[in-house]
Structure formats: C-alpha cells, structure tokens
Design a protein around this motif. Structure first.
Motif: not given
Ligand code: NAD
Length: 250
Positions: A20, A42, A116, A188, A196
C-alpha cells in the motif's frame, strides 16, 4: 500543460517500499509531489520504488529507518525539513502484524506491533508537527484498518494499534485545525499485498466471501483515497475516518 495537483509539494510516506505504501508514494509522484519513502527492510524493493518515483520526474529519496526509533526519526525528518524547507504531507503507513490468539500472544508480540503501528505514527507525526504549524499548512493521513474498527480473531495487538490510531487522529485533528493541519485516517479492508498473502489460502477464501464486492481491494484504491485527503482542495476535511473496504464494514 496544466500544473499537477501536488507540483512542488514535499511528502513523506512511511512503509513506502512495497504494498500500500508503494502505491501511495507512486500516486503522489504521478501527481507531481516530491516523495521520500521510509521503510525497514526489503532494501532492494526500496531502491526499485525509488527508481519508479524518479521516473515521474520528481525528487525522490529512500531511507531504511525504523519508525520505532524515536531519535532516528526525529533526526531523519529534521534533515528532510532542513533540506527542503517544508513538509506538506506525512502518510503513516508503516505497519506489521504478529497474529496469534490471545492465549498464545506474547508480550513481545504485543509490544512489537503497538510500537510499530501506533508509536511509529506518533514518532513520525511528532517529527513534522512543529514545522507544519510554522508553515501553517499540513496533511497527516494514517493507515488504520477495518480491524481497528471491528476487531478480528487472533489480532488483539494489531486491532488495538489500529484503533489507537483513530483516537490519535481525532485528537491531532483538534489540535492542528487552527494551523490548517488536517489529520485523517483510512481504514482499508483486505487489500491484495504481501501482508494479506501471508494469510492461509483457505482462510483468505473465507474472508473474500464476506466482502460484498467479492474481491480483495487493490493498493492503488487506497492510494487514491490518501491523495484525495492530502490534496490542497481537501482542507476542510479533518478528524475523519474513511473506510475503503468493499462494503465489508459500514
Ligand atoms: P506490507 O507488509 O506489504 O508493507 C509494510 C511496509 O511497512 C514495508 O514498507 C515495511 O518496510 C514497512 N515497515 C514495517 N515495519 C517498519 C518499521 N518498523 N519502520 C519502518 N518501516 C516499516 O504491508 P501492506 O499490506 O502494504 O500494509 C501497509 C499498511 O496498511 C500497514 O500499516 C497495514 O497495517 C495497513 N493495512 C493493510 C491492509 C491489507 O489488507 N494489506 C489492510 C488494512 C490496513
């Protein structure tokens, strides 16, 4: 040629190396913003996103910095503000999950997720707040979750962190309004990202059956909601929680 909506703006997106956050960073850049992404690991993906951002002809930077680390984030964002003179928008998107039922969850897993997802947003918002007040303009958008609204089996830590973001958002919105700083959150639903894809296939199938739209959301569907809230024209929208979930929770 008409000027792009975010032309000349300086934006920071945490969690921008994939999923996202990557989609949000790219949407900003496509609309003319200069973008810095902050992520934890990553590194190769972070570099790839940097190249994708630069392809839009904007200034872009990437930083592998832990949002949990208060001092590192204050230093990083202070340097950013010194170099660019301003920060127009911050998107708190960095997040993790450590899912276990409550009987099995460890104190470490509780703290890692809260530190986090919630404290990370505090650390980053704190690092831009005074500058946004000084410039009398700012946008903060935090990525919460449907799970912060509705709860979820096996996600007490994640749910608490995401619900916490909603209270945080509304309080900051009250404090920032007089300085034209808007603070909003997006919840979301289930979005097609690596996070996911970590859910076992049979469990994911059951989740999709519960979504009225009968499909996962796409990262760029969240990104467009973020750039809408961050846009100069959205200055009267603050303290709001925007659900983008295919109708799964209303
Ligand atoms: P993802 O795991 O693909 O990406 C997570 C990102 O966060 C990565 O860039 C990672 O490097 C970064 N990150 C994690 N820990 C970190 C830290 N301590 N310091 C700096 N960066 C850090 O996740 P995603 O699915 O793209 O989710 C992104 C956000 O959206 C998250 O907050 C997640 O909780 C939220 N979200 C996701 C979904 C979903 O369905 N994918 C739904 C609701 C909310």
């Amino acid at each position: 040629m008409s000027e792009k909506e975010f032309h000349g703006a300086h934006v920071i997106v945490t969690g921008g190396s994939r999923g996202i956050g990557r989609a949000i960073a790219l949407d900003f850049a496509s609309k003319g913003a200069n973008v810095a992404i902050v992520y934890l690991d990553h590194r190769t993906q972070g570099q790839q996103v940097l190249n994708e951002l630069k392809a839009f002809g904007v200034d872009a930077e990437e930083h592998a910095t832990d949002v949990k680390d208060f001092s590192a984030i204050q230093q990083l964002f202070a340097d950013f503000i010194q170099r660019h003179g301003r920060v127009d928008a911050l998107v708190n998107c960095a997040g993790i999950n450590r899912d276990r039922t409550f009987s099995k969850i460890t104190a470490e897993q509780w703290h890692e997720v809260i530190d986090t997802n919630l404290t990370g947003a505090f650390n980053c918002s704190k690092a831009v707040w005074d500058q946004m007040k000084t410039q009398n303009h700012g946008r903060i958008v935090s990525i919460s979750s449907i799970v912060g609204q509705a709860g979820n089996f096996g996600q007490a830590n994640y749910s608490a962190s995401k619900a916490g973001l909603l209270g945080f958002t509304k309080s900051l919105a009250l404090e920032g309004a007089r300085n034209n700083i808007t603070v909003n959150a997006i919840c979301p639903g289930f979005i097609d990202t690596d996070m996911v894809r970590g859910i076992p296939a049979d469990a994911l199938e059951k989740v999709v059956q519960k979504i009225p739209m009968q499909r996962l959301g796409q990262p760029d569907e969240i990104a467009r909601a973020v750039t809408f809230l961050a846009s100069p024209a959205s200055g009267y929208i603050t303290g709001q929680v925007l659900a983008v979930n295919g109708g799964m929770y209303m």
